[in-house]
Design an enzyme around this catalytic site. Structure first.
Site, PDB file in Angstrom:
ATOM      1  N   GLU A 268      -0.811  45.180 -22.942  1.00 16.95           N
ATOM      2  CA  GLU A 268       0.207  46.230 -22.885  1.00 16.95           C
ATOM      3  C   GLU A 268      -0.236  47.353 -21.953  1.00 16.95           C
ATOM      4  OE1 GLU A 268       2.702  49.033 -26.042  1.00 16.95           O
ATOM      5  OE2 GLU A 268       0.679  48.362 -26.555  1.00 16.95           O
ATOM      6  N   LYS A 343      10.011  46.364 -25.752  1.00 18.69           N
ATOM      7  CA  LYS A 343       9.401  46.759 -27.014  1.00 18.69           C
ATOM      8  C   LYS A 343      10.474  47.394 -27.885  1.00 18.69           C
ATOM      9  CE  LYS A 343       5.288  49.116 -28.839  1.00 18.69           C
ATOM     10  NZ  LYS A 343       4.066  49.880 -28.471  1.00 18.69           N
ATOM     11  N   CYS A 377       2.651  44.798 -29.162  1.00 22.99           N
ATOM     12  CA  CYS A 377       1.831  45.667 -30.000  1.00 22.99           C
ATOM     13  C   CYS A 377       2.469  45.977 -31.362  1.00 22.99           C
ATOM     14  CB  CYS A 377       1.512  46.953 -29.231  1.00 22.99           C
ATOM     15  SG  CYS A 377       0.104  47.886 -29.914  1.00 22.99           S
TER      16      CYS A 377
END
Length: 513
Positions: A268, A343, A377
């Protein structure tokens, strides 16, 4: 967001068998590649198709054939002794093709000059190998060229030339490539092809042995049952320029592709070091300026995916669009296409410092190694997302992450490993290490990248296929058995996915108005 149908790709590569209608493209390539010898005639080309269509393999780009490999079946013992190219092709009639043969004989491989540098020849050789395995043949043989010998024939013999090529003292554009593709030299064939003046009429009998002889394997073009994936534990280091960053990326892509990896995952916000060039007193502005690099990086990575024949998940990068800042991961496929995953969940810190916002779509990506999902994440800490992807038949979950402390890292790791167990899939996670003293809010990193498996007898006892040394730049490479996932879901000690109580609960995606 831009829909798939609206995307335009410079390249769209696909591997398939040749048809008669492809002759014009084949003639164009052969005339360019062999100006002194010319192309096969339409009759000769049709004979190849009629006798053994499965062996005539090509790569097309947006509908145009740009590379091809021509092959027949033979009895290997007949051609292990001295023979000529004419003995094999029979004046273009290809009557020497033997449907009951035990080996493939490579007639030719050629690539359009405009597409050199994309390693298409390697793809064709790999397709031939897969065909050999699928047909349960002993191996592949052919008479290779040594065009570089034309510059050395007055000083050294063919045998001496070959030895120098093997020892990397001389580079031959054909023989060097063939040796790098696991073919070994059987013998020198004198007067193999009188028309090949560059090789001084010599041919080199090359052979590749099928170690799966008498075993069945999937034909080329389908999903690989044993993909090899790589994870890069990325060192956050200062880069003086955009080009320096791209060179470091290519270093890792080159390295893992050299081990025949099918996919590589980066972490990321891997391009965060470039923020050092912007005003650190305003982190939100710096992140928005960093977004200007996103499209050029994606294009550079897509070109690497094509050139190195590897699927690349380009970590994640900021995207600034319509006054909104997003965190986006890009999957760049080796067929020349790409797609993106936003995300969805933003941490309080990401919102406060940078003003990031979450996306509203969760995708499953079809690749040549199976169906892949990406959770960036924090997203992996929400089990509903992985289960939603599992409903879409996900095989591998990829988790690019960035964490600054061990406790933050352990949240991501523990959840990633839980997703592998509860969804009976593989999970790979890639993070960054090192320090960025001049980048506000990204000054320290903590990572131990890993690849996780389900937990049952057929998998590692700790459900960890591989894990990196903490806080050290390195790569992981693992072969994944996708067929084991099928067996687990049907015959495992416990069957999480199969045992769900759908009469009590379900996951429903709500489309945002």
């Amino acid at each position: 967001m831009e829909s798939d149908n609206e995307q335009q790709f410079e390249h769209k590569l696909s591997l398939r068998n040749l048809n008669r209608d492809d002759y014009d493209d084949i003639q164009e390539i052969m005339d360019l590649v062999y100006p002194g010898m010319g192309a096969w005639s339409p009759t000769e080309f049709s004979s190849l198709i009629d006798r053994f269509r499965e062996g005539q393999i090509c790569i097309e780009d947006n509908g145009k054939v740009i590379a091809a490999a021509l092959t027949i079946m033979v009895n290997m013992e007949v051609y292990e002794s001295k023979h000529t190219y004419e003995d094999v092709i029979g004046k273009g009639s290809l009557k020497k093709h033997d449907p009951k043969g035990d080996a493939l004989y490579g007639i030719d491989v050629f690539v359009h000059p405009d597409y050199r540098g994309l390693r298409l020849g390697r793809r064709l050789y790999d397709a031939r190998k897969e065909l050999c395995e699928e047909l349960n043949l002993r191996g592949i043989i052919f008479g290779g060229r040594i065009p570089g010998y034309a510059d050395h024939h007055k000083e050294i013999t063919p045998q001496e030339y070959i030895e120098k090529v093997k020892n990397s003292e001389i580079y031959d554009p054909v023989l060097t490539f063939q040796l790098a593709n696991d073919f070994h030299i059987k013998k020198v064939l004198k007067d193999y092809n009188p028309e090949d003046t560059q090789s001084r009429s010599y041919g080199i009998l090359m052979e590749w042995n099928n170690i799966f002889y008498e075993k069945q394997k999937k034909l080329f073009g389908g999903r690989k049952s044993y993909p090899r994936i790589s994870v890069v534990q990325w060192q956050m280091r200062p880069f003086s320029s955009f080009d320096d960053f791209v060179h470091q990326v290519e270093f890792f892509v080159d390295a893992v592709s050299g081990y025949s990896c099918d996919l590589v995952l980066f972490p990321e916000l891997w391009n965060a070091p470039l923020m050092a060039h912007f005003n650190q007193e305003n982190p939100a502005e710096a992140m928005r300026l960093l977004a200007d690099y996103t499209e050029p990086i994606r294009e550079a990575v897509l070109q690497m995916a094509l050139s190195y024949n590897i699927n690349i998940v380009a970590g994640s990068m900021p995207e600034y669009r319509d006054d909104h800042l997003y965190n986006v991961s890009y999957i760049c496929r080796r067929d020349g296409t790409w797609d993106s995953q936003y995300k969805l969940h933003i941490t309080p810190d990401e919102s406060q410092y940078w003003g990031l916002q979450g996306g509203d779509e969760l995708k499953i990506f079809d690749t040549d190694i199976g169906r892949v999902g990406i959770l960036i994440c924090f997203d992996v800490e929400f089990p509903e997302l992985a289960r939603y992807l599992m409903d879409k038949e996900m095989d591998i979950l990829l988790v690019p992450y960035w964490t600054d402390t061990k406790n933050a890292y352990l949240r991501v790791r523990r959840c990633a490993q839980a997703r592998a167990i509860e969804n009976e899939c593989y999970v790979a996670m890639s993070g960054s290490v090192g320090n960025l003293p001049k980048v506000e809010n990204m000054d320290i990193q903590y990572s131990q990248s890993a690849i996780f498996t389900p937990s049952d007898f057929a998998f590692p006892h700790d459900a960890i296929a591989a894990e990196a040394t903490p806080n050290t730049e390195m790569t992981l490479m693992v072969d994944l058995d996708l067929d084991l996932l099928k067996e687990l879901r049907e015959q495992g000690s416990v069957r999480n996915f199969q045992s769900r109580r759908l009469d009590l609960y379900n996951i429903v995606w709500t489309d945002k108005p």
